[in-house]
Write a protein that holds these residues in place. Structure first.
Motif, PDB file in Angstrom:
ATOM      1  N   ARG A 336      -3.226  -0.263   5.394  1.00 40.31           N
ATOM      2  CA  ARG A 336      -4.413  -0.325   4.529  1.00 40.31           C
ATOM      3  C   ARG A 336      -4.587   0.989   3.752  1.00 40.31           C
ATOM      4  O   ARG A 336      -4.951   1.000   2.587  1.00 40.31           O
ATOM      5  N   GLN A 337      -4.283   2.109   4.448  1.00 37.01           N
ATOM      6  CA  GLN A 337      -4.465   3.397   3.787  1.00 37.01           C
ATOM      7  C   GLN A 337      -3.352   3.693   2.773  1.00 37.01           C
ATOM      8  O   GLN A 337      -3.592   4.307   1.743  1.00 37.01           O
ATOM      9  N   LEU A 338      -2.128   3.254   3.069  1.00 37.94           N
ATOM     10  CA  LEU A 338      -1.000   3.612   2.191  1.00 37.94           C
ATOM     11  C   LEU A 338      -0.838   2.690   0.989  1.00 37.94           C
ATOM     12  O   LEU A 338      -0.332   3.101  -0.045  1.00 37.94           O
ATOM     13  N   VAL A 339      -1.236   1.428   1.162  1.00 39.53           N
ATOM     14  CA  VAL A 339      -1.015   0.471   0.061  1.00 39.53           C
ATOM     15  C   VAL A 339      -2.349  -0.163  -0.323  1.00 39.53           C
ATOM     16  O   VAL A 339      -2.946  -0.889   0.471  1.00 39.53           O
ATOM     17  N   PRO A 340      -2.832   0.114  -1.540  1.00 37.68           N
ATOM     18  CA  PRO A 340      -4.120  -0.466  -1.941  1.00 37.68           C
ATOM     19  C   PRO A 340      -4.027  -1.990  -2.064  1.00 37.68           C
ATOM     20  O   PRO A 340      -2.930  -2.523  -2.289  1.00 37.68           O
ATOM     21  N   PRO A 341      -5.150  -2.686  -1.890  1.00 39.38           N
ATOM     22  CA  PRO A 341      -5.138  -4.152  -2.014  1.00 39.38           C
ATOM     23  C   PRO A 341      -4.594  -4.571  -3.381  1.00 39.38           C
ATOM     24  O   PRO A 341      -4.713  -3.837  -4.346  1.00 39.38           O
ATOM     25  N   GLY A 342      -3.950  -5.727  -3.432  1.00 41.98           N
ATOM     26  CA  GLY A 342      -3.436  -6.236  -4.714  1.00 41.98           C
ATOM     27  C   GLY A 342      -1.939  -6.038  -4.869  1.00 41.98           C
ATOM     28  O   GLY A 342      -1.375  -6.392  -5.904  1.00 41.98           O
ATOM     29  N   LYS A 343      -1.281  -5.472  -3.863  1.00 42.24           N
ATOM     30  CA  LYS A 343       0.178  -5.268  -3.954  1.00 42.24           C
ATOM     31  C   LYS A 343       0.875  -6.616  -4.183  1.00 42.24           C
ATOM     32  O   LYS A 343       1.676  -6.770  -5.090  1.00 42.24           O
ATOM     33  N   SER A 344       0.564  -7.573  -3.306  1.00 44.00           N
ATOM     34  CA  SER A 344       1.042  -8.953  -3.491  1.00 44.00           C
ATOM     35  C   SER A 344       0.212  -9.821  -2.563  1.00 44.00           C
ATOM     36  O   SER A 344      -0.287  -9.333  -1.538  1.00 44.00           O
ATOM     37  N   PRO A 345       0.051 -11.108  -2.872  1.00 36.86           N
ATOM     38  CA  PRO A 345      -0.756 -11.963  -1.980  1.00 36.86           C
ATOM     39  C   PRO A 345      -0.191 -11.973  -0.562  1.00 36.86           C
ATOM     40  O   PRO A 345      -0.943 -11.947   0.409  1.00 36.86           O
TER      41      PRO A 345
END
Ligand SMILES: Cc1cc2nc3c(=O)[nH]c(=O)nc-3n(C[C@H](O)[C@H](O)[C@H](O)COP(=O)(O)OP(=O)(O)OC[C@H]3O[C@@H](n4cnc5c(N)ncnc54)[C@H](O)[C@@H]3O)c2cc1C
Length: 382
Positions: A336-345
């Motif tokens: 959650r901290q390294l990859v913001p939401p919206g990377k891929s469904p």
């Protein structure tokens, strides 16, 4: 003073052929669109079709006698198959409990008729079990159970309420722990007078009430027994020996790779999401997670080898579960901290699965506080 001991152990070469076979089976299933990898599938993703396919392909009941549909291989073979199923997030909740603990318990303590009626179906991935231990006032303090079984002609009448019974609304049976001797007759020893029964979850007098999670997901239930009849041959093991039997069952429940791999599909996706040009911060965070995972895997293999040798590494298993469930929780936080939401469904789904399931990781199968108490007692510091 007793000491923790994790003898160095590795998987025998004979398990490799099986690993390649299950990998290829799973790759074909993913390619065919049978499932999409998810987190925490051993509790939440219940697919009778998939469990039946696993049974038909010889991946269930691996260490059980051929006479009962098993394959007479070792617990380490089961370990390898479990690792692959968990790592790829396959939908395994239907058969998980029966393959992990109900089958072994019935093979150890059950009579011939009980074995014949239940074990081949479990090995085929067609008969599923739940766990009937916890009650409203008996979770960590399991010896506080109040449910009872009273002897009647030809069987027993069960009364009481079980709670947090995962998948009881979909499974066929549960192994239920009840009192067959009233608490008042135990001479102050609460561990005396308990027995286990294999109870059909569809008998009259058994009401299964859903307990929904905040997400709306339904896997928990309350199971209310009101004069629910269980025939004599479904008494598991000896009357009054329930406590000892349940402790043996917990050793299987606490020691497997599902105690650190529930969020592995997310870790694997995280490595891909970060890519080869990771920042120092991301590389350090990922490296720490993978190093801990590697150490835990070695400890877990050591525990599996000891179980295979007929030992009871209860304390070692408790520590693996304590450390493993913390890791699987942290994988969700780091992602959650390294990859913001919206990377891929698909990635967002894995993150939300893991965050929403995380509160249960350190509770189910015995809370981490209780496990640490076991470790402390064994080390003589409590
Ligand atoms: C996802 C999930 C699935 C589950 N599935 C099943 C199932 O299928 N069948 C089943 O029978 N049960 C199931 N359970 C129940 C589970 O076994 C219990 O939740 C667990 O044993 C804790 O019991 P409790 O919830 O009553 O909490 P409590 O025992 O009331 O504990 C509450 C808190 O107090 C702490 N605590 C309690 N006693 C002590 C102590 N002596 N020292 C220090 N701290 C203490 C605990 O660590 C915990 O943090 C499931 C639970 C979860 C979360």
């Amino acid at each position: 003073m007793a000491r923790l001991s994790y003898p160095s152990a590795s998987l025998p070469a004979s398990t490799e052929e099986l690993r390649l076979r299950i990998r290829s089976f799973l790759a074909d299933e993913i390619a065919a669109g049978t499932f999409t990898p998810r987190c925490d599938t051993w509790l939440g993703q219940h697919s009778p079709e998939f469990s039946k396919k696993l049974g038909a392909n010889g991946f269930l009941g691996l260490s059980w006698p051929k006479k009962y549909g098993g394959h007479e291989r070792t617990a380490l073979d089961r370990f390898v198959v479990s690792e692959e199923l968990l790592a790829l997030g396959a939908p395994i909740a239907a058969h998980w409990v029966s393959d992990r603990q109900s089958g072994p318990s019935i093979l150890k303590h059950g009579n011939d008729r009980m074995k014949e009626e239940t074990v081949p179906g479990m090995a085929a991935g067609e008969i599923y079990f739940s766990i009937g231990m916890s009650e409203p006032d008996a979770g960590s303090d399991l010896a506080n159970i109040r449910s009872t079984a009273t002897k009647v002609d030809g069987g027993w009448l069960l009364n009481g309420t079980k709670v947090w019974t995962s998948q009881a609304h979909k499974n066929h049976y549960f192994i239920v722990l009840v009192r067959t001797t009233p608490l008042s007759e135990g001479g102050g020893n609460r561990h005396i007078g308990m027995s286990q029964f294999v109870m059909d979850l569809r008998v009259p007098g058994c009401e299964i009430r859903p307990i929904r999670l905040l997400t709306g997901h339904h896997h928990f239930n309350e199971v209310v027994m009101t004069d629910a009849f269980v025939p004599d041959y479904m008494l598991l093991g000896e009357e009054g020996n329930g406590w000892n039997q349940v402790i043996g069952e917990l050793a299987f429940e606490r020691s497997g790779p599902e105690r650190y791999l529930s969020t592995y599909p997310l870790l694997s996706a995280l490595v891909d999401a970060i890519g080869p040009n990771a920042s120092n911060e991301a590389a350090a965070a990922l490296g720490t997670l993978v190093a801990r995972l590697t150490a835990l895997r070695k400890m877990c293999i050591s525990v599996a080898v000891m179980l295979d040798q007929g030992k009871a590494p209860i304390t070692e298993a408790a520590l693996v579960k304590d450390m493993g469930t913390q890791l699987e929780r942290e994988i969700g936080e780091v992602a959650r901290q390294l990859v913001p939401p919206g990377k891929s469904p698909a990635f967002d789904q894995l993150v939300s699965d893991s965050i929403l399931s995380a509160p249960g990781f350190t509770l189910r199968g015995g809370t981490n506080e209780i496990l640490r108490g076991i470790v402390a007692r064994e080390l003589g510091v409590r």
